[in-house]
Design an enzyme around this catalytic site. Structure first.
Site, short mmCIF file in Angstrom:
data_model
loop_
_atom_site.label_atom_id
_atom_site.label_comp_id
_atom_site.label_asym_id
_atom_site.label_seq_id
_atom_site.Cartn_x
_atom_site.Cartn_y
_atom_site.Cartn_z
N TYR A 145 0.86 -1.18 0.00
CA TYR A 145 0.00 0.00 0.00
C TYR A 145 0.89 1.23 0.00
O TYR A 145 1.87 1.29 0.73
CB TYR A 145 -0.90 0.00 1.25
N ASP A 240 9.21 2.76 -0.08
CA ASP A 240 8.17 3.36 0.74
C ASP A 240 8.40 2.89 2.17
O ASP A 240 8.03 1.78 2.54
CB ASP A 240 6.79 2.95 0.23
N LYS A 268 4.42 8.66 9.17
CA LYS A 268 4.13 8.01 10.46
C LYS A 268 5.09 8.43 11.59
O LYS A 268 4.92 9.49 12.15
CB LYS A 268 4.03 6.50 10.27
C1 LIG Z 1 0.40 4.60 5.92
C2 LIG Z 1 1.13 4.36 4.69
C3 LIG Z 1 1.09 5.27 3.62
C4 LIG Z 1 0.18 6.46 3.60
O1 LIG Z 1 0.43 7.38 4.60
P1 LIG Z 1 -0.73 8.42 5.01
O2 LIG Z 1 -0.06 9.31 6.00
O3 LIG Z 1 -1.84 7.58 5.56
O4 LIG Z 1 -1.14 9.11 3.77
C5 LIG Z 1 1.92 5.05 2.54
N1 LIG Z 1 2.72 3.98 2.49
C6 LIG Z 1 2.77 3.08 3.48
C7 LIG Z 1 3.72 1.93 3.39
C8 LIG Z 1 1.96 3.23 4.61
O5 LIG Z 1 1.97 2.29 5.56
#
Ligand SMILES: *Cc1c(COP(=O)(O)O)cnc(C)c1O
Length: 426
Positions: A145, A240, A268
Site C-alpha cells: 500500500y 516506501d 508516520k
Molecule cells: C500509511 C502508509 C502510507 C500512507 O500514509 P498516510 O499518511 O496515511 O497518507 C503510505 N505507504 C505506506 C507503506 C503506509 O503504511
C-alpha cells in the site's frame, strides 16, 4: 462483559454526518464485522474508550506512536512551539533541523522535502521519478500500500504482469494503465517485466518490509535483485518506508538489507503522532523539485512547526542507546507467547515479525506474498480480535495489518496479552 454502549451511540451519530462514520475506512471495523470503539484518551501503551474500558494498544495509530501515547517530552516540545504560532507558510529553522536529522540518519538521503502525509510523500516520489526519467510506467507489488494516490490504487488483473486496473471507482483507467503489478518476493517476475518494458519503467516502488498485507519480510536477495534491475535499466528505486522508517532501527532498513534506494518515502513515526510525510534522496534528484527544478510540488502546511517539533522530539528520544533492541525483545517475547498459546490449543497460525512489527496470520502455511496472505482465516481473525478486545487488548481491526509495540509496553502488558490469547474463544 465489556460494555460498548457509548461507542455504539457515537458511531450512530458519526454515521449521520461522516461517510461510514469514519475518516479512514479500516477504522470502521468492517473487516472484523464489528463496531468501532470511540476513544476518549490515551497514555503510554493504553487507550481508554468512552465507555471507560482500557486497552493495551498494539495498533498505535497505525504505527506512529512508537514512544507510546501522549509522551511527556514530545508534548512539552509541541506546547513550547505552538504558543508561538502553529503555521506561517514561511520557513522556520525547525524544518532544517528535522531535515538534517533525517539526512544524518539515512545514508541514501542527501536532501529531503517535507509534506503532510505518507500519501503525499509517495505522490512526490512518483512525480519526481517520472519527471526525471521522462517515462511513465511504475512497477508496484501486489499487497503493498502506498497511500490513496490514484496511480497506486490498482489491483491484480488476471495475469501477474497485466497492466493495473483501478481498485476504486473515480480512478481513471488512463492513470492506472501505467502501473504494472507484480507479486511480492518473486524475482523472476520482475526480471520478466524489465525485459518486456525496459526503457519505459520510470520507477519501482516497494515496501522493503511489507506491512499492509500484514507483515511480510522480503525474501533473501529480493531487494538486491530489484536494485540491480533498476540500476541496469535507468529506473528509479523508491522505498516506501512510511512504516519501516525509524521503526526497525534509527533510520532506514536500507543499511541492514544492503540496498540503497534512490528515493525514500517517510511518514508516520517522523511526525510523532502529527500529520507529516517526507520524500528524500540524492541531491541531483531532489533538486529537480521546484523551486530549484521544474517538477512541481507544494503544500500549505508542509513543515509546519507543530508537526516538525513533534518529529524532532520523537527522533531524539528514539536515538538513545538500546531503544531498538529493547523494542525487538519485547515484540519477540509477545510473539513467542502468543505463538505458544495458539499452538497449545492446536490453532494453526503463522507469525511474521521484524523488530517491533508483526502479524499473527491464522494461516498454517508461510506467508510470503499477497496470495499466501489472503489464504488466512479472516473469520477466525475476527473472533480473535473481538475476544482480545473484550479482554482489554486492542489489535488492528483487520487480519492484513501490522501490529506494533511501543517503548511503553511493559512485561506485564505482554503477559496479560498472552493470557488473553490463551483463552480467547476462536
Ligand atoms: C500509511 C502508509 C502510507 C500512507 O500514509 P498516510 O499518511 O496515511 O497518507 C503510505 N505507504 C505506506 C507503506 C503506509 O503504511
Amino acid at each position: 462483559m465489556t460494555v460498548f454502549r457509548k461507542s455504539k451511540k457515537l458511531f450512530g451519530d458519526a454515521q449521520r454526518v461522516i461517510p461510514g462514520g469514519v475518516n479512514s475506512p479500516v477504522r470502521a471495523f468492517k473487516a472484523v464485522g464489528a463496531n468501532p470503539i470511540f476513544i476518549s484518551k490515551a497514555k503510554g501503551a493504553y487507550l481508554y474508550d468512552v465507555d471507560g474500558n482500557r486497552y493495551i494498544d498494539y495498533c498505535l495509530s497505525w504505527g506512529p506512536m512508537i514512544l507510546g501515547h501522549a509522551h511527556r517530552e514530545v508534548l512539552d516540545q509541541v506546547r513550547k512551539v505552538m504558543v508561538n504560532g502553529t503555521s506561517f507558510g514561511i520557513p522556520t529553522p525547525l524544518e532544517t533541523h528535522l531535515a538534517r536529522m533525517i539526512v544524518q540518519a539515512i545514508g541514501s538521503i542527501e536532501k529531503v522535502r517535507l509534506v503532510s502525509s505518507g500519501t503525499e510523500a509517495v505522490m512526490t516520489a512518483i512525480r519526481l521519478a517520472r519527471g526525471c526519467t521522462g517515462r511513465d510506467k511504475i512497477i508496484k507489488f501486489i499487497g503493498c500500500y502506498h497511500g490513496h494516490v490514484d496511480h497506486m490504487l490498482v489491483q491484480a488483473g488476471s495475469g501477474a504482469t497485466t497492466l493495473g486496473s483501478p481498485s476504486s471507482p473515480g480512478v481513471p483507467r488512463d492513470f492506472t494503465k501505467h502501473t504494472l503489478l507484480l507479486p511480492y518476493n518473486d524475482p523472476e517476475m520482475i526480471g520478466r517485466a524489465f525485459s518486456k518494458y525496459r526503457d519505459q519503467i520510470a520507477a519501482v516502488i516497494i515496501e522493503p518490509i511489507a506491512g499492509n498485507m500484514g507483515v511480510v519480510p522480503p525474501a533473501d536477495g529480493f531487494l538486491k535483485t530489484i536494485r540491480r534491475l533498476c540500476t541496469k535499466n535507468g529506473s528509479i528505486l523508491i522505498f516506501d518506508e512510511v512504516i519501516t522508517g525509524f521503526r526497525i532501527r534509527y533510520g532506514s532498513v536500507q543499511e541492514p538489507f544492503g540496498v540503497k534506494a534512490d528515493l525514500t518515502c517517510l511518514g508516520k513515526i517522523i511526525g510523532g503522532g502529527f500529520p507529516i510525510g517526507a520524500c528524500g534522496g540524492k541531491k541531483g534528484l531532489m533538486d529537480r523539485l521546484a523551486p530549484s527544478g521544474q517538477i512541481y510540488q507544494a503544500g500549505t502546511l508542509s513543515g509546519n512547526p507543530v508537526c516538525v517539533a513533534a518529529g524532532i522530539a520523537t527522533l531524539k528520544l528514539l536515538k538513545s542507546k538500546g531503544t531498538y533492541p529493547a523494542l525487538g525483545r519485547a515484540a519477540k517475547e509477545l510473539c513467542d507467547g502468543i505463538g505458544k498459546a495458539l499452538s497449545g490449543r492446536d490453532i494453526k497460525h503463522t507469525i511474521n515479525r521484524v523488530g517491533s512489527m508483526f502479524t499473527v496470520f491464522f494461516n498454517p502455511d508461510p506467508v510470503i506474498d499477497y496470495v499466501s496472505a489472503v489464504k488466512s482465516d479472516v473469520g477466525r481473525y475476527a473472533r480473535f480480535h473481538s475476544a482480545m478486545l473484550g479482554e482489554g487488548i486492542y489489535l488492528p481491526p483487520s487480519q492484513f495489518e501490522a501490529c506494533f509495540v511501543s517503548t511503553e509496553h511493559k512485561h506485564k502488558d505482554m503477559g496479560k496479552t498472552i493470557a488473553a490469547a490463551r483463552k480467547a474463544s476462536l
